[in-house]
Structures are given as C-alpha cells and as structure tokens.
Design an enzyme around this catalytic site. Structure first.
Site, short mmCIF file in Angstrom:
data_model
loop_
_atom_site.label_atom_id
_atom_site.label_comp_id
_atom_site.label_asym_id
_atom_site.label_seq_id
_atom_site.Cartn_x
_atom_site.Cartn_y
_atom_site.Cartn_z
N SER A 162 0.86 -1.19 0.00
CA SER A 162 0.00 0.00 0.00
C SER A 162 0.89 1.24 0.00
CB SER A 162 -0.89 -0.05 1.25
OG SER A 162 -1.71 1.08 1.34
N LYS A 207 -1.16 -0.89 -4.36
CA LYS A 207 -2.36 -0.11 -4.00
C LYS A 207 -1.95 1.33 -3.76
CE LYS A 207 -4.98 0.10 0.34
NZ LYS A 207 -5.73 -0.74 1.31
N LYS A 238 -3.08 5.13 -2.51
CA LYS A 238 -4.06 5.93 -1.80
C LYS A 238 -4.41 7.14 -2.67
CE LYS A 238 -4.25 3.70 2.17
NZ LYS A 238 -5.50 3.17 2.74
N ASP A 297 -7.29 3.20 -3.30
CA ASP A 297 -8.05 3.22 -2.04
C ASP A 297 -8.33 4.68 -1.69
OD1 ASP A 297 -9.21 2.85 0.42
OD2 ASP A 297 -7.47 1.90 1.36
N GLU A 342 -11.22 0.92 -3.75
CA GLU A 342 -11.61 0.60 -2.38
C GLU A 342 -12.27 1.80 -1.73
OE1 GLU A 342 -8.19 -1.05 -0.36
OE2 GLU A 342 -9.15 -0.86 1.59
N GLY A 362 -4.90 -4.44 6.00
CA GLY A 362 -3.98 -4.27 7.12
C GLY A 362 -4.12 -2.91 7.78
#
Ligand code: OSB
Ligand code: MG
Length: 382
Positions: free
Chosen positions: A146, A172, A174, A199, A224, A301
């Site tokens: 991430s 991933k 953000k 996300d 997400e 997580g």
C-alpha cells in the site's frame, strides 16, 4: 481440543517509528501505535494479540485512548477467569460491550494464540479447524503493498519502481480528490502490467461518479471505499455506474453488513480487516459468506506489528482468500519489529506463514519495552 482458562491479561501501549509513513485521504500518523494484549492461561501458556488503534479517529472512531479505556474497564474483566473450549466463545463473553471492534479483536486474537499453542496448532490450522476440509491452509499468502499519497507523481513512480523491484506484483495507491485520475493514469502508463488498485478511504460522494468513471479505462483491480465510511446504499448506486469493481473496507463491520452490501450490489470485492469486524470469529463467518457466494476476498492491514501481521497472514493463507493482501514484508514497516524472525517477501509476491504453534513468531520483550517507552514519551495521557 483442550480448553483453556484465562488467568491474567496484561496490556502494553506502544509506539514505533515507521520506515515509511502512509498518507491517506484522512491524514497521516506519525508512528505505528497499538495496544498489545498478553494473555496467560492456567497452564502457563502465553498468547499475544494486537489492538491496532491509531492516535487519531481518522480510519476508525476508536483511538488508543478509547481502546485502553474499554479494555481496562470492560473487556479484560469480562474475560479473566473464564474457561473456553474454543476462541469462538469469546465474542459472546464480550457481547455486553457495544461497538469497539478493534479493542475486541486484540483481546480475541490473544486468546486464539494461547488456544492454538495449547493445542499444538499453528494459527492457520486453528482457523481451519472451524471451517470445512476444503479450507486447508496453503502455508503462504499472496501479498501486495500500500503506497501513500506522495508530494508528486515522480516520487510515486519512484516508490512503485522500488516495490516492483523488490517483487511486489500488486500495488495499492491511496487517492483523494485532486490526487486520483492523473496519478493513476501516469502509474498505469509506466507499469502497464502490474495489478493496480486504488483506495479512497471515503473521500468522495455520489456526485463524483462521473469523475470516477474515468478510472474505468485503467484496468484497475478495484477501487476501495470511494464513498462514506458508514455507507452501503450510495455505493449500491455507484457500483452499477462503474466497470471497475468497488471493494468495501470501512463500511463492513460484520457478516450481516456484507450480506446487505452484496444483496444491494454495493460491492464486488471485500477487504476483510479482522480488527474492523471485531475479530477472527466474525472473520470466519465473513469468509464463509464469501466462499459461498464466490466473492473475491483479501485481507487488509493496519500497518500491524509482527504480532498482528503473523495472525493476519495465517488467516490470509486460507484458500478462500483469493486476492493479494495488504500484508507486506517487515522491512516495509519497521526496523526492527517487535517480533522475530522478520517476514520476508518471496519472488512470487507471497509471504510464508510463520511455522510453529500459534502466531509462530517470538515477541522480543526488550523491544516491547522500548516501544512502550516511546509511547509514554510522546503521548503521556491515559
Ligand atoms: O484503508 O486500508 C486502509 C492503514 C491504516 C488505515 C487504513 C488503511 C491502511 C492501509 C495499510 O492501507 C496497509 C498495510 O497495513 O500495509
Ligand atoms: Mg482501505
């Protein structure tokens, strides 16, 4: 299986320096913080769990302060002295406390570890003992990494290049309004073949549907939690407008929430954070729903220490967890972690479950003491 009697529960509030922080749409935490839960049984077996609360109520309404209060005043007294045949009896013992899933998860996780160790089982086998024979654990989990919001697209690409070189096959990113389509497009151009997902941590509203539709051309694995952190209904209005699968994180707190979301068509994928759904017992129920309905599932997580990472990894090794998980190698988070040995990434973007009983890693007490001292120095309240 042998029963256990919970004799003592000790709590450790800790803070640890992060190798790389994670800026999200709601902000950035200066440290990794957590409350470690140490359970001892009447047979002198020790079990560890992690309450992965943050300093700020940004991701969850729970914080370090709420969790220590709820644990000390309510959850610990509800568990000490109790004898249980299975850790799946723990939620009922804590049911007089409404909410506070992260605090409950940490307490339940410590009991899972103690129960598994008492019965000579690795945690993955302990979970599988509550599922069908088809759910035998694989010994490893597929993982990704991430990546937080960075000051520039160039810096984002540099970090991704480093992670791809290390062997991560799923990235991933953000995102937030103003940091979404352009960065995702640049990353996709530079890395045409990686498994890429975004996300938003609840940063958008349904009025942004048209804007988010531009992401449909980028061959994303999923987006997400684009909309509200409690919302299911508006996500059910958004998903039909997107080709990109919507994955829910913040909105799903139970198997019932998931059934509602699936019946309404609010998501096509689930991020299961065992802490967000109050523990592994509820996680097992959610796992069963996903397997039964053929819903792609992965384990999310909270930048866990080696304690929470070991148990999440054990859960993620179950075969119904079908997509890469937010469980990265130890070196992405800490140097050093509070457990040994570290988790290392293998060349096929997987991490092996720690062998041995329970969580399978050793807690290094001096490092727990150091992390507890950092917490006291930085946040002496509570
Ligand atoms: O939304 O998944 C999230 C960390 C803190 C709060 C929310 C989230 C995250 C992560 C962490 O993405 C991923 C990891 O633990 O590696
Ligand atoms: Mg998320």
């Amino acid at each position: 299986m042998k029963s256990i009697t919970i004799e003592t529960i000790t709590l450790y509030e800790i803070a640890m320096p992060l190798v790389e922080t994670l800026r999200t749409s709601f902000g950035e935490e200066p440290f990794k913080t957590a409350i470690l839960v140490e359970v001892t049984t009447s047979d002198s077996v020790t079990g560890w769990g992690e309450v992965s609360t943050e300093i700020n109520p940004g991701y969850s309404s729970e914080t370090m302060g709420t969790a220590i209060h709820v644990l000390r005043e309510f959850l610990v007294p509800a568990l000490v002295g109790k004898t249980i045949g299975s850790p799946t009896e723990i939620p009922a013992l804590m049911s007089s406390v409404r909410g506070h899933p992260l605090a409950k998860h940490g307490a339940e996780a410590a009991v899972w570890d103690a129960w598994a160790k008492t019965n000579g089982l690795g945690l993955a086998e302990a979970f599988a003992a509550h599922l069908t024979p088809q759910d035998a654990p694989r010994g490893f989990a597929r993982v990704g990494v991430s990546i937080g919001i960075k000051p520039s697209i160039d810096e984002t690409i540099a970090v991704i290049q480093k992670r791809v070189d290390q062997g991560y096959s799923r990235i991933k990113l953000k995102i937030k309004p103003g940091w979404d389509v352009d960065v995702a497009r640049a990353v996709r151009q530079r890395f045409p073949d990686i498994l890429l997902m975004l996300d938003a941590n609840s940063a958008y509203t349904l009025a942004d549907a048209h804007h988010l539709k531009q992401l449909d051309d980028l061959n994303l694995l999923m987006i997400e939690q684009p909309l509200g952190y409690h919302d299911i209904y508006e996500h059910s209005k958004l998903q039909p407008q997107l080709r990109t699968p919507v994955c829910l994180d913040e909105s799903i707190h139970s198997a019932d929430d998931l059934r509602l979301a699936l019946d309404l068509g609010a998501c096509r994928i689930l991020n299961l954070k065992p802490c967000r759904v109050s523990g592994y017992t509820e996680s097992l129920e959610i796992y069963r729903v996903c397997v039964e309905r053929g819903i792609p599932l992965w384990v999310g997580g909270m930048m866990e220490t080696g304690i929470g990472r070991a148990s999440n990894l054990a859960f993620a090794s179950l075969p119904g967890v079908t997509l890469p998980c937010d469980i990265s190698a130890t070196e992405r988070y800490f140097n050093p972690d509070i457990t040994e040995p570290p988790f290392v990434l293998r060349s096929d973007s997987t991490i092996a479950v720690a062998p041995g009983a329970g969580i399978g890693v050793d807690v290094v007490r001096e490092r727990v003491d150091t992390a507890a001292a950092l917490w006291r120095a930085e946040y002496p309240y509570g």
